[in-house]
Scaffold this motif. Structure first.
Motif, PDB file in Angstrom:
ATOM      1  N   ASP A 120     -17.933   5.369  31.138  1.00 21.76           N
ATOM      2  CA  ASP A 120     -16.985   4.514  30.422  1.00 21.76           C
ATOM      3  C   ASP A 120     -17.208   3.080  30.878  1.00 21.76           C
ATOM      4  N   VAL A 121     -17.842   2.283  30.055  1.00 27.57           N
ATOM      5  CA  VAL A 121     -18.209   0.922  30.461  1.00 27.57           C
ATOM      6  C   VAL A 121     -17.011  -0.008  30.521  1.00 27.57           C
ATOM      7  N   ASP A 122     -15.882   0.406  29.972  1.00 28.05           N
ATOM      8  CA  ASP A 122     -14.684  -0.442  29.998  1.00 28.05           C
ATOM      9  C   ASP A 122     -13.621   0.074  30.958  1.00 28.05           C
ATOM     10  N   ALA A 123     -13.978   1.051  31.793  1.00 29.04           N
ATOM     11  CA  ALA A 123     -12.981   1.691  32.645  1.00 29.04           C
ATOM     12  C   ALA A 123     -12.449   0.747  33.717  1.00 29.04           C
ATOM     13  N   GLU A 124     -11.180   0.925  34.043  1.00 30.37           N
ATOM     14  CA  GLU A 124     -10.530   0.220  35.147  1.00 30.37           C
ATOM     15  C   GLU A 124      -9.830   1.272  36.004  1.00 30.37           C
ATOM     16  N   PRO A 125     -10.538   1.846  36.979  1.00 27.93           N
ATOM     17  CA  PRO A 125      -9.971   2.965  37.737  1.00 27.93           C
ATOM     18  C   PRO A 125      -8.740   2.604  38.551  1.00 27.93           C
ATOM     19  N   LEU A 126      -8.547   1.323  38.822  1.00 24.94           N
ATOM     20  CA  LEU A 126      -7.346   0.889  39.541  1.00 24.94           C
ATOM     21  C   LEU A 126      -6.408   0.122  38.616  1.00 24.94           C
ATOM     22  N   GLY A 127      -6.436   0.503  37.356  1.00 26.03           N
ATOM     23  CA  GLY A 127      -5.559  -0.155  36.395  1.00 26.03           C
ATOM     24  C   GLY A 127      -5.993  -1.588  36.165  1.00 26.03           C
ATOM     25  N   GLU A 128      -5.033  -2.467  36.089  1.00 24.85           N
ATOM     26  CA  GLU A 128      -5.334  -3.872  35.831  1.00 24.85           C
ATOM     27  C   GLU A 128      -5.245  -4.715  37.088  1.00 24.85           C
ATOM     28  N   LEU A 129      -5.451  -4.091  38.244  1.00 22.04           N
ATOM     29  CA  LEU A 129      -5.446  -4.852  39.492  1.00 22.04           C
ATOM     30  C   LEU A 129      -6.504  -5.945  39.451  1.00 22.04           C
ATOM     31  N   ALA A 130      -6.107  -7.127  39.875  1.00 18.55           N
ATOM     32  CA  ALA A 130      -7.068  -8.214  39.984  1.00 18.55           C
ATOM     33  C   ALA A 130      -7.892  -8.039  41.259  1.00 18.55           C
ATOM     34  N   ASP A 131      -8.927  -8.827  41.395  1.00 19.74           N
ATOM     35  CA  ASP A 131      -9.692  -8.921  42.637  1.00 19.74           C
ATOM     36  C   ASP A 131     -10.508  -7.674  42.957  1.00 19.74           C
ATOM     37  N   VAL A 132     -10.797  -6.848  41.933  1.00 18.98           N
ATOM     38  CA  VAL A 132     -11.681  -5.698  42.104  1.00 18.98           C
ATOM     39  C   VAL A 132     -13.125  -6.175  41.965  1.00 18.98           C
ATOM     40  N   THR A 133     -14.032  -5.620  42.768  1.00 22.58           N
ATOM     41  CA  THR A 133     -15.437  -6.004  42.663  1.00 22.58           C
ATOM     42  C   THR A 133     -15.999  -5.588  41.299  1.00 22.58           C
ATOM     43  N   GLU A 134     -17.075  -6.241  40.873  1.00 22.03           N
ATOM     44  CA  GLU A 134     -17.532  -6.153  39.488  1.00 22.03           C
ATOM     45  C   GLU A 134     -18.050  -4.768  39.131  1.00 22.03           C
ATOM     46  N   LEU A 135     -17.563  -4.255  38.009  1.00 16.58           N
ATOM     47  CA  LEU A 135     -17.923  -2.931  37.506  1.00 16.58           C
ATOM     48  C   LEU A 135     -18.907  -3.061  36.351  1.00 16.58           C
ATOM     49  N   ARG A 136     -18.900  -2.033  35.455  1.00 11.76           N
ATOM     50  CA  ARG A 136     -19.673  -2.021  34.211  1.00 11.76           C
ATOM     51  C   ARG A 136     -21.180  -2.078  34.426  1.00 11.76           C
ATOM     52  N   GLY A 137     -21.637  -1.586  35.598  1.00  9.43           N
ATOM     53  CA  GLY A 137     -23.066  -1.490  35.833  1.00  9.43           C
ATOM     54  C   GLY A 137     -23.773  -2.789  36.118  1.00  9.43           C
ATOM     55  N   SER A 151      -5.856  -4.131  47.313  1.00 12.26           N
ATOM     56  CA  SER A 151      -5.010  -3.009  46.939  1.00 12.26           C
ATOM     57  C   SER A 151      -3.753  -3.468  46.200  1.00 12.26           C
ATOM     58  N   PHE A 152      -2.674  -2.675  46.325  1.00 15.60           N
ATOM     59  CA  PHE A 152      -1.463  -2.936  45.558  1.00 15.60           C
ATOM     60  C   PHE A 152      -0.485  -3.827  46.313  1.00 15.60           C
ATOM     61  N   GLY A 153      -0.525  -3.783  47.649  1.00 14.01           N
ATOM     62  CA  GLY A 153       0.459  -4.492  48.447  1.00 14.01           C
ATOM     63  C   GLY A 153       1.780  -3.751  48.416  1.00 14.01           C
ATOM     64  N   ASP A 154       2.663  -4.066  49.354  1.00 23.07           N
ATOM     65  CA  ASP A 154       3.968  -3.402  49.435  1.00 23.07           C
ATOM     66  C   ASP A 154       3.803  -1.884  49.324  1.00 23.07           C
ATOM     67  N   GLU A 155       2.929  -1.349  50.157  1.00 24.94           N
ATOM     68  CA  GLU A 155       2.530   0.051  50.032  1.00 24.94           C
ATOM     69  C   GLU A 155       2.507   0.729  51.396  1.00 24.94           C
ATOM     70  N   ILE A 156       2.482   2.041  51.367  1.00 29.33           N
ATOM     71  CA  ILE A 156       2.294   2.880  52.544  1.00 29.33           C
ATOM     72  C   ILE A 156       1.068   3.744  52.269  1.00 29.33           C
ATOM     73  N   GLN A 157       0.262   3.996  53.296  1.00 29.99           N
ATOM     74  CA  GLN A 157      -0.936   4.810  53.091  1.00 29.99           C
ATOM     75  C   GLN A 157      -0.952   6.007  54.038  1.00 29.99           C
ATOM     76  N   SER A 158      -1.491   7.119  53.540  1.00 31.89           N
ATOM     77  CA  SER A 158      -1.753   8.317  54.330  1.00 31.89           C
ATOM     78  C   SER A 158      -3.124   8.840  53.941  1.00 31.89           C
ATOM     79  N   GLU A 159      -3.771   9.580  54.857  1.00 34.18           N
ATOM     80  CA  GLU A 159      -5.082  10.131  54.536  1.00 34.18           C
ATOM     81  C   GLU A 159      -5.368  11.319  55.445  1.00 34.18           C
ATOM     82  N   TYR A 160      -6.014  12.345  54.862  1.00 30.65           N
ATOM     83  CA  TYR A 160      -6.348  13.557  55.595  1.00 30.65           C
ATOM     84  C   TYR A 160      -7.794  13.936  55.302  1.00 30.65           C
ATOM     85  N   PHE A 161      -8.469  14.485  56.318  1.00 31.98           N
ATOM     86  CA  PHE A 161      -9.882  14.839  56.228  1.00 31.98           C
ATOM     87  C   PHE A 161     -10.040  16.344  56.393  1.00 31.98           C
TER      88      PHE A 161
END
Length: 414
Positions: free
Chosen positions: A239-256, A275-285
């Motif tokens: 999908d050449v027009d995809a925005e996997p993080l929605g309309e977040l600004a400041d994402v590195t350049e996509l579309r190949g 990222s989104f800011g005002d957030e909490i993060q968790s992660e499991y491996f």
């Protein structure tokens, strides 16, 4: 009040001291008593970097770049994005970067922070040497291959204050980023290696919906700028027009669009807001062989997770031998959650997630919100006692202890 970068944790240390040089660090350690801890670029979501004594703010301890034999030495507080730009100017690169180039070298490596890629180790696996200040304000150094290195590389600030790090380099390379949509859960879980191995570094962004796994963000190393990529991924499509993080600004350049490694490996630009800011993060491996079952277990909790969630991200890391690394002894799949700033809601759902992942031996990210105590950490980190013994030997007075390290069993209680 000093808070982490997202504003969702407030540091309680009664004294916070900015340091601008190694001399500042050594003077503070040698000239004071009581507990001390180091604070980097504030990307932890817990009390891991906090203390009841003096918090040394290393954000000003930057630069100091020096090239060695296939390595670069860099001051502990330097952000990865700054280091990457310096290396690129000299035709050099790192093996990987995290999603945020804003994180400091010391903080990221000390917590086992990672990028993605089936064959890529966590960021700490590129570390060849560490210079640190001990409890008496003396400079010490440990190199890869030394007896204590595998304990200290992911050391959580438990034994001293990192001053500089020597990191492996390699020749610069170019990359492109492409996004696939429509990959079903059934197809992905039946052939997970095909998804995570679709590029040099792959991230899956999901909200645990019923049918589609979400967006598959593929970062490919390329030999030429016109190198093609597949039009399909399992039952999904490019999908050449995809925005996997929605309309977040400041994402590195996509579309190949081809570009240098340092502008494609991170998800976000260094000159922007991460990222989104005002957030909490968790992660499991979880070990790769357990990943399909673990993902099914979390997906079953989707209805409870989605109202609290911005997005989840699935990434991979190769096995290493670092004692407290999330990938110690096993290739892993990382299951990450970026939560809305709802501490009560997150506190309710995390025990359910952790219980669902218990049978898979999930390990939490050291710097992100979780509910593991000493007994739970000991179940999933077989070298915990060995690492703790090293830290106790190096810091017998307990200057670098804090409540968090005691709670998870990294240091003995005092």
């Amino acid at each position: 009040m000093t808070r982490n970068w997202a504003g969702t944790y407030a540091y309680t240390a009664p004294r916070i001291v900015p340091v601008w040089s190694e001399a500042d660090v050594l003077r503070e350690l040698a000239g004071t008593e009581g507990r001390v801890h180091a604070l980097g670029t504030r990307h932890s979501f817990t009390d891991l970097p906090d203390t009841t004594g003096t918090l040394l703010d290393l954000a000003g301890l930057e630069g100091g770049f020096a090239l060695g034999d296939g390595t670069v030495r860099v001051a502990a507080g330097t952000r990865y994005g700054v280091l990457a730009a310096w290396l690129e100017e000299r035709g050099l690169a790192l093996h990987n970067l995290g999603s945020l180039p804003h994180i400091s070298v010391a903080g990221a490596t000390a917590t086992g922070t990672h990028g993605s890629g089936d064959r890529n180790g966590v960021l700490t696996t590129a570390v060849r040497g560490i210079r640190f200040a001990d409890a008496d304000g003396e400079v010490r150094e440990v190199r890869r291959g030394d007896a204590d290195f595998d304990a200290l590389a992911v050391g959580l600030g438990a034994y001293g204050v990192m001053l500089s790090v020597d990191i492996e380099t390699q020749p610069s390379y170019r990359m492109r980023q492409d996004v696939y949509r429509g990959v079903s859960w059934d197809a992905a879980l039946a052939a997970l290696d095909a998804v995570t191995g679709a590029g040099y570094s792959v991230s899956v962004f999901t909200r645990w919906e019923e049918e589609s796994i979400g967006w598959v963000w593929v970062k490919s190393r390329i030999d030429s700028d016109d190198q093609p990529v597949p039009a399909d991924l399992l039952d999904g499509v490019l999908d050449v027009d995809a925005e996997p993080l929605g309309e977040l600004a400041d994402v590195t350049e996509l579309r190949g669009v081809p570009g240098p490694w340092m502008l494609r490996l991170p998800h976000f630009r260094l000159d922007g807001t991460p990222s989104f800011g005002d957030e909490i993060q968790s992660e499991y491996f979880v070990a790769r062989e357990h990943a399909p079952g673990a993902l099914r277990a979390v997906r079953d909790l989707g209805d409870a997770i989605r109202p609290l969630l911005f997005v989840s991200e699935l990434r991979t890391a190769a096995a290493d031998e670092l004692w407290l690394s999330p990938a110690s002894g096993q290739d892993v799949v990382a299951i990450h959650f970026t939560w809305r700033n709802d501490p009560a809601g997150v506190a309710t759902v995390l025990p359910r997630i952790e219980e669902s992942l218990r049978m898979f031996g999930a390990r939490p990210h050291w710097g992100k919100r979780h509910g593991f105590d000493r007994a739970a950490i000991e179940r999933v980190h077989p070298r915990l006692a060995d690492a703790r013994a090293v830290y106790e030997r190096l810091d017998p007075r307990g200057r670098f202890l804090n409540v968090h390290l005691e709670r998870v069993g990294v240091r003995e209680e005092r």
